[in-house]
Write a protein that holds these residues in place. Structure first.
Motif, PDB file in Angstrom:
ATOM      1  N   TYR A 106     -15.743 -64.179  11.612  1.00  0.00           N
ATOM      2  CA  TYR A 106     -17.250 -63.645  11.519  1.00  0.00           C
ATOM      3  C   TYR A 106     -17.745 -64.444   9.932  1.00  0.00           C
ATOM      4  CZ  TYR A 106     -17.870 -60.976  15.777  1.00  0.00           C
ATOM      5  OH  TYR A 106     -17.812 -60.545  17.104  1.00  0.00           O
ATOM      6  N   THR A 107     -17.176 -64.427   8.966  1.00  0.00           N
ATOM      7  CA  THR A 107     -17.336 -65.086   7.736  1.00  0.00           C
ATOM      8  C   THR A 107     -17.670 -66.328   7.989  1.00  0.00           C
ATOM      9  OG1 THR A 107     -15.919 -63.536   6.523  1.00  0.00           O
ATOM     10  CG2 THR A 107     -16.717 -65.551   5.594  1.00  0.00           C
ATOM     11  N   SER A 115     -18.288 -59.273   9.811  1.00  0.00           N
ATOM     12  CA  SER A 115     -17.092 -59.707   8.999  1.00  0.00           C
ATOM     13  C   SER A 115     -16.595 -58.349   8.105  1.00  0.00           C
ATOM     14  CB  SER A 115     -17.614 -60.872   7.861  1.00  0.00           C
ATOM     15  OG  SER A 115     -16.297 -61.152   7.214  1.00  0.00           O
TER      16      SER A 115
END
Length: 194
Positions: A106-107, A115
């Motif tokens: 997600y980052t 994240s």
């Protein structure tokens, strides 16, 4: 040749492991798409054997392969399947690692809220297991997300927590990286280094 020998032995675990090794060879060569077929075969064997820990492990491998190909939706789906298998196996250690992988994914796609959610879940798992390196790594990951969001005070707090743990366990490379990140935070905050 190794696959033929494993198949001759009729040992399902050996066959699955061989498929995973074949996939690893493709991955090391950068042939991520070609790693998917042997991984799918290994997954099928582990599912037949109801070996949930290895089911989760193969889902993670598949997710990493998709991630390398920037197929993030498929990677998230595979990691979700890994979460399900790890929960059914009551494998909290692997679950913490999967949460970390989800946080990293997600980052990479810029979804900092998800994240943070998964890195905080990984942090809680690491605390529960008394995995202090995992705790330190989670604090560092969380601090880096806050840094990307320009939430400098939170970034500072998280990275200082990571640094203190790295110092306790003499993680020299991580200590150096933490100092570098803290330097960035102080620079953005326009404060002198402490």
């Amino acid at each position: 040749k190794a696959l033929k020998l494993a198949e001759l032995s009729n040992n399902k675990i050996d066959i699955a492991i061989t498929y995973q090794r074949i996939a690893l060879m493709h991955t090391k060569k950068g042939n991520f798409n070609e790693s998917l077929e042997p991984l799918t075969k290994a997954l099928s064997i582990y599912q037949q054997l109801k070996d949930l820990k290895n089911v989760a492990a193969v889902h993670i491998q598949i997710a990493l392969s998709y991630g390398q190909q920037k197929k993030n939706t498929l990677a998230v789906k595979e990691l979700g399947s890994a979460v399900d298998a790890s929960k059914r196996a009551k494998d909290t250690f692997s679950l913490g690692i999967i949460y970390e992988q989800l946080g990293n994914l997600y980052t990479n796609i810029g979804d900092f809220e998800n994240s943070l959610h998964f890195h905080k879940a990984s942090l809680e798992m690491s605390k529960h297991l008394k995995d202090w390196k995992g705790v330190a790594d989670s604090y560092s990951d969380i601090g880096n997300i806050y840094l990307a969001q320009k939430k400098y005070t939170k970034a500072l707090e998280s990275n200082q927590s990571a640094l203190e743990l790295y110092k306790q366990y003499a993680e020299e490379a991580a200590i150096a990286e933490s100092h570098m990140i803290l330097g960035q935070v102080y620079m953005y905050m326009k404060q002198p280094l402490k």
